[in-house]
Design an enzyme around this catalytic site. Structure first.
Site, PDB file in Angstrom:
ATOM      1  N   HIS B 122       1.033  -1.230   0.121  1.00 55.93           N
ATOM      2  CA  HIS B 122       0.367   0.171  -0.214  1.00 55.93           C
ATOM      3  C   HIS B 122       1.021   1.294   0.115  1.00 55.93           C
ATOM      4  O   HIS B 122       2.117   0.810   0.935  1.00 55.93           O
ATOM      5  CB  HIS B 122      -0.648  -0.412   1.155  1.00 55.93           C
ATOM      6  CG  HIS B 122      -2.342   0.679   1.605  1.00 55.93           C
ATOM      7  ND1 HIS B 122      -1.630   2.630   1.905  1.00 55.93           N
ATOM      8  CD2 HIS B 122      -2.761   1.487   1.195  1.00 55.93           C
ATOM      9  CE1 HIS B 122      -3.344   3.041   1.890  1.00 55.93           C
ATOM     10  NE2 HIS B 122      -4.058   1.758   1.814  1.00 55.93           N
ATOM     11  N   ASP B 198       2.758  -4.434   7.771  1.00 54.38           N
ATOM     12  CA  ASP B 198       1.203  -3.484   8.080  1.00 54.38           C
ATOM     13  C   ASP B 198       0.753  -4.625   8.623  1.00 54.38           C
ATOM     14  O   ASP B 198       0.165  -5.093   7.521  1.00 54.38           O
ATOM     15  CB  ASP B 198       1.747  -2.833   6.518  1.00 54.38           C
ATOM     16  CG  ASP B 198       0.265  -2.387   6.166  1.00 54.38           C
ATOM     17  OD1 ASP B 198      -0.761  -2.531   6.871  1.00 54.38           O
ATOM     18  OD2 ASP B 198       0.488  -1.752   4.882  1.00 54.38           O
ATOM     19  N   GLN B 201      -4.872  -5.240   7.402  1.00 51.65           N
ATOM     20  CA  GLN B 201      -5.560  -5.837   6.759  1.00 51.65           C
ATOM     21  C   GLN B 201      -5.665  -7.539   7.167  1.00 51.65           C
ATOM     22  O   GLN B 201      -6.614  -7.894   6.911  1.00 51.65           O
ATOM     23  CB  GLN B 201      -5.390  -5.779   5.621  1.00 51.65           C
ATOM     24  CG  GLN B 201      -5.733  -4.706   4.494  1.00 51.65           C
ATOM     25  CD  GLN B 201      -6.427  -4.385   4.454  1.00 51.65           C
ATOM     26  OE1 GLN B 201      -8.108  -5.293   4.624  1.00 51.65           O
ATOM     27  NE2 GLN B 201      -7.180  -3.054   3.858  1.00 51.65           N
ATOM     28  N   LYS B 224     -10.706  -0.249  10.071  1.00 57.86           N
ATOM     29  CA  LYS B 224     -10.835  -1.058   9.246  1.00 57.86           C
ATOM     30  C   LYS B 224     -11.105  -2.209  10.179  1.00 57.86           C
ATOM     31  O   LYS B 224     -11.615  -3.661   9.918  1.00 57.86           O
ATOM     32  CB  LYS B 224      -9.558  -1.028   8.423  1.00 57.86           C
ATOM     33  CG  LYS B 224      -9.575  -0.351   7.619  1.00 57.86           C
ATOM     34  CD  LYS B 224      -8.465  -1.114   6.440  1.00 57.86           C
ATOM     35  CE  LYS B 224      -6.795  -0.250   5.736  1.00 57.86           C
ATOM     36  NZ  LYS B 224      -7.868   0.450   4.864  1.00 57.86           N
ATOM     37  N   CYS B 366      -4.525   2.139  -3.330  1.00 55.98           N
ATOM     38  CA  CYS B 366      -3.484   3.161  -3.177  1.00 55.98           C
ATOM     39  C   CYS B 366      -2.292   1.704  -2.973  1.00 55.98           C
ATOM     40  O   CYS B 366      -1.606   1.691  -2.319  1.00 55.98           O
ATOM     41  CB  CYS B 366      -3.462   3.352  -1.539  1.00 55.98           C
ATOM     42  SG  CYS B 366      -4.685   4.763  -1.481  1.00 55.98           S
TER      43      CYS B 366
HETATM   44  C1  LIG Z   1      -2.792  -2.824   3.517  1.00 56.76           C
HETATM   45  C2  LIG Z   1      -2.756  -1.399   3.670  1.00 56.76           C
HETATM   46  N1  LIG Z   1      -1.891  -0.608   4.651  1.00 56.76           N
HETATM   47  C3  LIG Z   1      -1.780   0.475   4.763  1.00 56.76           C
HETATM   48  C4  LIG Z   1      -2.860   1.466   5.383  1.00 56.76           C
HETATM   49  C5  LIG Z   1      -3.112   2.313   5.025  1.00 56.76           C
HETATM   50  O1  LIG Z   1      -3.947   2.738   6.310  1.00 56.76           O
HETATM   51  P1  LIG Z   1      -4.795   4.189   7.142  1.00 56.76           P
HETATM   52  O2  LIG Z   1      -5.748   4.982   5.678  1.00 56.76           O
HETATM   53  O3  LIG Z   1      -6.331   3.907   7.915  1.00 56.76           O
HETATM   54  O4  LIG Z   1      -3.523   4.767   6.889  1.00 56.76           O
HETATM   55  C6  LIG Z   1      -4.471   0.520   4.732  1.00 56.76           C
HETATM   56  C7  LIG Z   1      -6.016   1.160   4.237  1.00 56.76           C
HETATM   57  O5  LIG Z   1      -5.972   1.798   3.751  1.00 56.76           O
HETATM   58  C8  LIG Z   1      -4.464  -0.487   4.264  1.00 56.76           C
HETATM   59  O6  LIG Z   1      -5.444  -1.071   3.023  1.00 56.76           O
END
Ligand SMILES: Cc1ncc(COP(=O)(O)O)c(C=O)c1O
Ligand SMILES: Cc1ncc(COP(=O)(O)O)c(C=O)c1O
Lengths: 155, 409, 409, 155
Positions: B122, B198, B201, B224, B366
């Protein structure tokens, strides 16, 4: 809540299925400009030639949703052969139609300059997009790219 | 034990009617819905004990502090942390990654070093490293993917050469792929590299134990996992967090400020500058309590069943007209289905589904480098959570066909 | 027009009973209470349109985006901004300052330069500069104070020499002092310096117009202005924000990410990495709507009256036994009263008041350099907002006496 | 909700009004250690001398609330003249009493080692602080400073 028919008019789907002026011109000599929609990943490449202050040729490439593809195709048909001033005017009108307050702006403008050349014609079909604000950027993607390209020429 | 049949009733939004249809929410990988218990916990905070924390001697300030810190403890236990001090609150997973990059990276990375990420990351786990690398000159390397969207580890040894940090997702938000975090972490640790996971998910969907994962640092995000917006977490081993310099400066993160400099506070406060997202921390604590009451193992089981059901239904109905990216085996992946269906562009597909109240996400999620690899600008992504059931999947499956007709080329 | 008499009823927390007394909340400089309308706006969001923003084509995602962006517009108008693009959402004022320091400062400051702050700054406007100065070697200079707690501008010309940024608070959270921001901004601009205003204590209490203030950048925080926790604002002139490099990296703040680098999005998104605090932005929009419905001019008038009443009552009752720090004239200050009363230590005073349900703050108020200047470790601070009335002040005044007896040395 | 009498016992106010062992010893030769409470700005400086493995002298300086001042004064009285091991033991017991779960820990511990020397005596008066969690750091400030000082001695 507007229905899908407001968005996906038959003429739009036609341009989507049978896009006009597809491809890329060699650049140089043609001018080349690109647009991204960061929200959905759509990309458009507009190549065009200018001669005698007119947009003598234009080609559209890239990928995107039906709205961005159809709008690009319709744009190519609308601007090809027009003078740069005319291109700017039709772009201005199209973008006014696409702004959330299109009704007011649109009607004012058309009263002020009611020249036949500037009628939006087929492009009017895209008017329904305004009811789906997320899709406005799809419809204006190629237009903004073209504007950027024209701007670079001048500056 | 399976999840309660009427679980949807606990989520107020799921009874909404959209375009004449009861909503079918299949976008939990972007953000989950919130149970009433979480919404109420934040309400209660604002209505009964709202006050700034840590600095107040009076009753409601003490209660607010206590509520915030007991949320921290609950969250620490939920992920198997050794101590609540290992749980740092941020505004989202993205801030957590920026904290890691700027604080740890700023101290430890320079020209000649490398950070190893993967082709399925991401942007939150890409851009902070790119910003820092432009300043410090270290290299960013990428673990490639196999054709079915798994990490290709055949060249891991070469890739690890000179690496100081491996930062990878436990589960892809596009492909659903579950990565062998532990195996990679063990190999990273052998060469003295650290591992940031990370888990944005992962924590919402799996029983999580930071020690089992082999992580040194882990980032995830509240919205999430049934929690509110505005809250994220960075977990790290106590000694590691202790060794890292502060990130943002301001109130709360100091023990002393003089004109000639400041003395940083202890962890976790060292990394929590300014008034914290108090209501959001309390909301996330309530979310964890809710998830615990269902049981993470049962949530995972439910999602495996539903993923199996969805993959079967889609494949049986649409055969070659439809491709699901990522691993085939529902046991080996999460409930995230990126679908290619005929020539229908994701944006158009999600627009048509929306007319039936079905929410899926169309976009690059993203993960632009991954999109490029897949050769697409965007995908249509349906993603599940504990509150989805077979009727949601049925609605999705039924709605594809008319969309396909409409946009047939 | 004055404020509605029954305004307290709109704040659920203010009907709480603490230690047998209806709460007397005099700590709004730390965090304000929230009207029901703000709590409800966030509830409604979670119950009806909760979805991640900007990336969703479906109905509720579009509505969430629309709600968030119309909050941005409302907030922009509220502070006299030229465009909603000038309003960047952060997690609190502290993050806003860190953004300014890291992004603008990182690009513009180096050895030989100076940043000018004041002796009455909050740590949020000190520590970010100290962190950066340790890296880049610029100087931090301090505008001194007069004995009654005003900025001493006699040497401003010398102080401004070599200064690239003046960063100062519009109102002190300890002394209540209102600073001549415009005058200082004009003089800073003459020598080509920029001006960042800490409006954390100003925007909640005064009609605010960024152009009138003469600010180039302005930071404030949601939870002190009837809004939720987890939300702050950075305002800046469009061209200035445009010229600043990104701060945090991740989703939302890019238009493109490639393996070899990224292209930043336009403002304000360039500075909003990751999922934004959506509910909190909507909550802050509702707070602004609430404040507008009362009228900022009336709120200010109310607070002047109450400050006058409080200063009179305290001075008349306790004479020499009590000192109020900062300016004497209630028209020239905000409703923040830092009190020294006999020898009672602030912590003890606030503990005793708490027994009567009175909430005041005891501490350094995140202004340690100022505490040092005042020669104290902490002060007892009573601070007012639109919902306070004379009965709150009476309770405070009455409660001091027994505290004084108890801790007489 | 516990009342103020639980917190401000008479003996505490007495130590607050008449602090024992006030001041600072010259350091060196004395050892010196400091404590801050970042929450309220309280500061304490403990100076002490060690001879024959005992805390032969101790002095308290700084400023703070009645609880931190009284606790420091009571600490000075409790540890002066004690062996380092005894100091550590009384500190351990005091901190156990100050931990939120003091009841259990306190009673267990006292059953295991019921040596007269280690009775907390006057210090028991501070037990009420536990009911006011925000104030626990006030009460333990000087004790933690002393512990740090002893730790530094040992290297
Ligand atoms: C795998 C992953 N990492 C990071 C993020 C970033 O999360 P946030 O936008 O809440 O910072 C997301 C979701 O947008 C994600 O799916
Ligand atoms: C003057 C001033 N500036 C900055 C801040 C920091 O605000 P926040 O903690 O919400 O970041 C505060 C309040 O704590 C303040 O009073």
């Amino acid at each position: 809540m507007p229905g899908l028919d407001d968005l996906y008019k038959e003429i739009i789907l036609d341009h989507y299925r049978n896009p006009r002026n597809q491809g890329e011109l060699d650049s140089p000599p043609a001018h080349r400009t690109e647009g991204f929609n960061p929200l959905c990943g759509d990309e458009v490449t507009v190549t065009f030639e200018i001669s005698d202050n007119s947009l003598s040729e234009v080609r559209i490439a890239g990928h995107g949703c039906s709205i961005s593809q159809a709008s690009a195709s319709m744009m190519s048909a609308a601007v090809k052969g027009k003078s740069i001033d005319e291109v700017r005017e039709v772009t201005r009108r199209f973008k006014a139609m696409m702004s959330i307050h299109e009704e007011e702006i649109g009607s004012e403008a058309s009263e002020q300059t009611s020249d036949e050349v500037f009628e939006l014609g087929d492009l009017e079909a895209l008017k329904g997009v305004v009811k789906f604000p997320v899709r406005i950027k799809c419809a204006t993607l190629s237009w903004n790219a073209l504007l950027t390209g024209l701007g670079e020429l001048e500056g | 034990m399976s999840l309660p049949r009427n679980i949807k009733e606990q989520f107020p939004l799921l009874s909404q009617v959209v375009n004449g249809h009861q909503i079918v929410y299949l976008d939990s990988a972007a953000s989950s819905q919130k149970p009433a218990a979480v919404i109420e916990a934040m309400n209660d905070y604002y209505r009964t004990i709202n006050a700034n924390v840590h600095r107040g001697a009076y009753e409601i300030a003490a209660q607010a502090t206590e509520a915030m810190e007991s949320s921290r403890e609950r969250i620490a236990k939920f992920i198997g942390a050794n101590s609540a001090n290992e749980v740092v609150f941020t505004k989202n997973a993205t801030e957590s990654f920026n904290l890691v990059a700027r604080s740890w990276g700023g101290q430890n990375l320079s020209h000649g070093d490398a950070v190893l990420i993967t082709d399925m990351e991401h942007h939150a786990n890409i851009v902070p490293w790119q910003i820092l690398s432009a300043e410090l000159g270290f290299e960013i390397r990428w673990i490639p993917l196999t054709p079915d969207g798994q990490l290709d580890l055949t060249s891991l040894d070469q890739l690890l050469d000179g690496v100081k940090m491996v930062s990878l997702t436990a589960m892809s938000n596009v492909l659903g792929t579950l990565n062998p975090v532990r195996e990679i972490a063990d190999r990273a640790h052998e060469i003295g590299a650290l591992v940031t996971v990370d888990a944005s998910q992962y924590v919402p969907h799996f029983p999580t134990d930071v020690e089992d994962l082999g992580a040194d640092l882990m980032c995830f995000t509240g919205h999430k996992m049934c929690g509110p917006t505005g809250i994220g977490v960075l977990w790290g081993h106590e000694e590691l967090l202790d060794s890292m310099p502060p990130f943002l400066g301001g109130g709360e993160m100091i023990v002393d400020v003089r004109k000639d400099g400041f003395t940083a506070n202890e962890i976790p406060h060292k990394f929590e500058a300014g008034t914290p997202p108090i209501a959001e921390i309390i909301g996330l604590g309530a979310a964890v309590e809710f998830l615990e009451s269902l049981g993470m193992a049962d949530i995972r089981q439910h999602e495996i069943q539903l993923t199996k059901y969805a993959m079967n239904a889609l494949n049986n109905r649409y055969g070659d007209e439809l491709t699901i990216h990522g691993p085939r085996d529902p046991d080996q992946r999460g409930g995230v289905l990126s679908i290619e269906y005929r020539d229908v562009h994701p944006h158009d597909l999600s627009q048509v589904l929306d007319q039936r109240g079905i929410c899926i996400r169309a976009g690059h999620h993203c993960a632009k480098p991954l999109m490029k690899l897949l050769g697409v600008g965007a995908t249509s992504r349906a993603s599940m959570y504990l509150y989805n059931d077979e009727s949601d999947i049925d609605a999705l499956v039924d709605a594809l066909e008319p969309a396909g007709e409409m946009f047939a080329l």
